[in-house]
Motif scaffolding. Structure first.
Motif, PDB file in Angstrom:
ATOM      1  N   PRO A 223       0.832  -1.207   0.000  1.00 61.28           N
ATOM      2  CA  PRO A 223       0.000   0.000   0.000  1.00 61.28           C
ATOM      3  C   PRO A 223       0.863   1.252   0.000  1.00 61.28           C
ATOM      4  N   PRO A 224       0.418   2.288  -0.700  1.00 63.15           N
ATOM      5  CA  PRO A 224       1.189   3.533  -0.743  1.00 63.15           C
ATOM      6  C   PRO A 224       1.161   4.223   0.615  1.00 63.15           C
ATOM      7  N   GLY A 225       2.157   5.034   0.871  1.00 67.19           N
ATOM      8  CA  GLY A 225       2.207   5.771   2.134  1.00 67.19           C
ATOM      9  C   GLY A 225       2.793   4.934   3.252  1.00 67.19           C
ATOM     10  N   ARG A 226       2.556   5.378   4.459  1.00 64.18           N
ATOM     11  CA  ARG A 226       3.114   4.708   5.626  1.00 64.18           C
ATOM     12  C   ARG A 226       2.070   3.815   6.293  1.00 64.18           C
ATOM     13  N   GLY A 227       2.505   2.642   6.698  1.00 67.82           N
ATOM     14  CA  GLY A 227       1.638   1.753   7.445  1.00 67.82           C
ATOM     15  C   GLY A 227       0.607   1.064   6.565  1.00 67.82           C
ATOM     16  N   PRO A 228      -0.106   0.076   7.116  1.00 66.99           N
ATOM     17  CA  PRO A 228      -1.111  -0.660   6.339  1.00 66.99           C
ATOM     18  C   PRO A 228      -2.355   0.175   6.084  1.00 66.99           C
ATOM     19  N   LEU A 229      -3.034  -0.132   5.008  1.00 75.17           N
ATOM     20  CA  LEU A 229      -4.301   0.499   4.692  1.00 75.17           C
ATOM     21  C   LEU A 229      -5.389  -0.569   4.668  1.00 75.17           C
ATOM     22  N   ASP A 230      -6.617  -0.164   4.998  1.00 76.13           N
ATOM     23  CA  ASP A 230      -7.748  -1.076   4.943  1.00 76.13           C
ATOM     24  C   ASP A 230      -8.203  -1.237   3.500  1.00 76.13           C
ATOM     25  N   ALA A 231      -8.453  -2.481   3.094  1.00 69.96           N
ATOM     26  CA  ALA A 231      -8.897  -2.768   1.735  1.00 69.96           C
ATOM     27  C   ALA A 231     -10.245  -3.474   1.757  1.00 69.96           C
ATOM     28  N   VAL A 232     -11.122  -3.080   0.836  1.00 68.88           N
ATOM     29  CA  VAL A 232     -12.357  -3.806   0.575  1.00 68.88           C
ATOM     30  C   VAL A 232     -12.242  -4.365  -0.835  1.00 68.88           C
ATOM     31  N   ILE A 233     -12.179  -5.678  -0.940  1.00 63.29           N
ATOM     32  CA  ILE A 233     -12.104  -6.326  -2.244  1.00 63.29           C
ATOM     33  C   ILE A 233     -13.478  -6.239  -2.896  1.00 63.29           C
ATOM     34  N   VAL A 234     -13.541  -5.896  -4.183  1.00 65.15           N
ATOM     35  CA  VAL A 234     -14.821  -5.834  -4.885  1.00 65.15           C
ATOM     36  C   VAL A 234     -14.789  -6.753  -6.101  1.00 65.15           C
ATOM     37  N   ASP A 235     -15.916  -7.417  -6.323  1.00 66.33           N
ATOM     38  CA  ASP A 235     -16.057  -8.336  -7.454  1.00 66.33           C
ATOM     39  C   ASP A 235     -17.521  -8.346  -7.866  1.00 66.33           C
ATOM     40  N   ASP A 236     -17.828  -9.000  -8.970  1.00 64.85           N
ATOM     41  CA  ASP A 236     -19.213  -9.042  -9.416  1.00 64.85           C
ATOM     42  C   ASP A 236     -19.996 -10.175  -8.764  1.00 64.85           C
TER      43      ASP A 236
END
Length: 255
Positions: A170-183
């Motif tokens: 992930p860009p920047g510092r530290g982890p980022l929260d991700a929401v995976i999206v699909d159909d």
């Protein structure tokens, strides 16, 4: 092929893909209610589906994905946006003070994207990003040699995708929260592989949001999991470019 189909949708008189009546490509009477609920999967992240992959919703997804009817991207993205909203609220992101979650679309195979005139999930994700004001990062990629999963058993799907996805940090510092999206979610194998790739790259996966879930996976008996959004169907702008532009945090490209 995709551009031609889009032009046809705009120029020629249309009829509803479900009831065949003249008018909108997917009339209001044939659009099922959006009732996001947690879908049960054997492995992988928590999944929120806006509806069951059946009847009218199935017809719309097939017409959009396989028959090139891009005009359906906007109404389908509204369902996906509802699922993202419910999943984000379930994860309590607003209460924690953490940065807003990042939408991470599941990538299409290159050959499939060529046949369909572009990445259909990325197109939906861009619209959802504009509706929800959430950043988008298409950081996932899938290696060559992955076969079409249609018709494969759960075990065969897992073997087909095992360690075939990659994600950048992930860009920047530290982890980022991700929401995976699909159909669509069927067995959950694709989402599990996406979660693995993102987690190994340093992302914190909150869960996955999808338009539809197959009957055997939907819904899960989870207290407080259901609850549609306010039902507003916001009109969204046309999908923009895939350029990584830090001046516009609502859309990042592969990093």
């Amino acid at each position: 092929m995709g551009l031609l189909a889009e032009l046809i949708d705009l120029v020629l008189p249309s009829s509803c893909i479900c009831c065949q009546r003249s008018g909108p490509l997917w009339c209001a009477a044939c659009r099922p209610a959006s009732v996001p609920e947690l879908a049960a999967t054997a492995t992988g992240p928590a999944v929120c589906a806006a509806g069951e992959y059946d009847a009218e919703l199935r017809s719309a997804l097939i017409a959009y994905k396989e028959r090139g009817h891009r005009a359906l991207a906007e109404p389908l993205s509204a369902y996906l946006s509802d699922a993202v909203d419910v999943l984000s609220r379930q994860a309590g992101t607003a209460a924690t003070g953490r940065p807003r979650p990042v939408l991470v679309p599941v990538p299409s195979r290159r050959s499939a994207a060529r046949q369909r005139g572009g990445d259909h999930v990325l197109r939906l994700a861009r619209l959802v990003a504009r509706q929800s004001q959430l950043p988008l990062c298409s950081t996932l990629s899938v290696s060559s040699g992955v076969a079409d999963s249609a018709g494969l058993s759960t075990a065969a799907r897992a073997a087909n995708l095992a360690h075939r996805m990659r994600a950048a940090r992930p860009p920047g510092r530290g982890p980022l929260d991700a929401v995976i999206v699909d159909d669509i979610v069927t067995t959950g194998t694709t989402l599990a592989e996406a979660e693995r790739a993102l987690t190994e790259a340093g992302w914190r996966v909150l869960g996955a949001a999808v338009v539809g879930a197959t009957r055997r996976r939907y819904p899960a008996a989870a207290a407080g999991a259901s609850g549609a959004s306010d039902g507003a169907r916001k009109q969204s702008a046309a999908a923009g470019t895939n350029a990584c532009n830090w001046a516009d945090p609502h859309e990042w490209a592969s990093v």
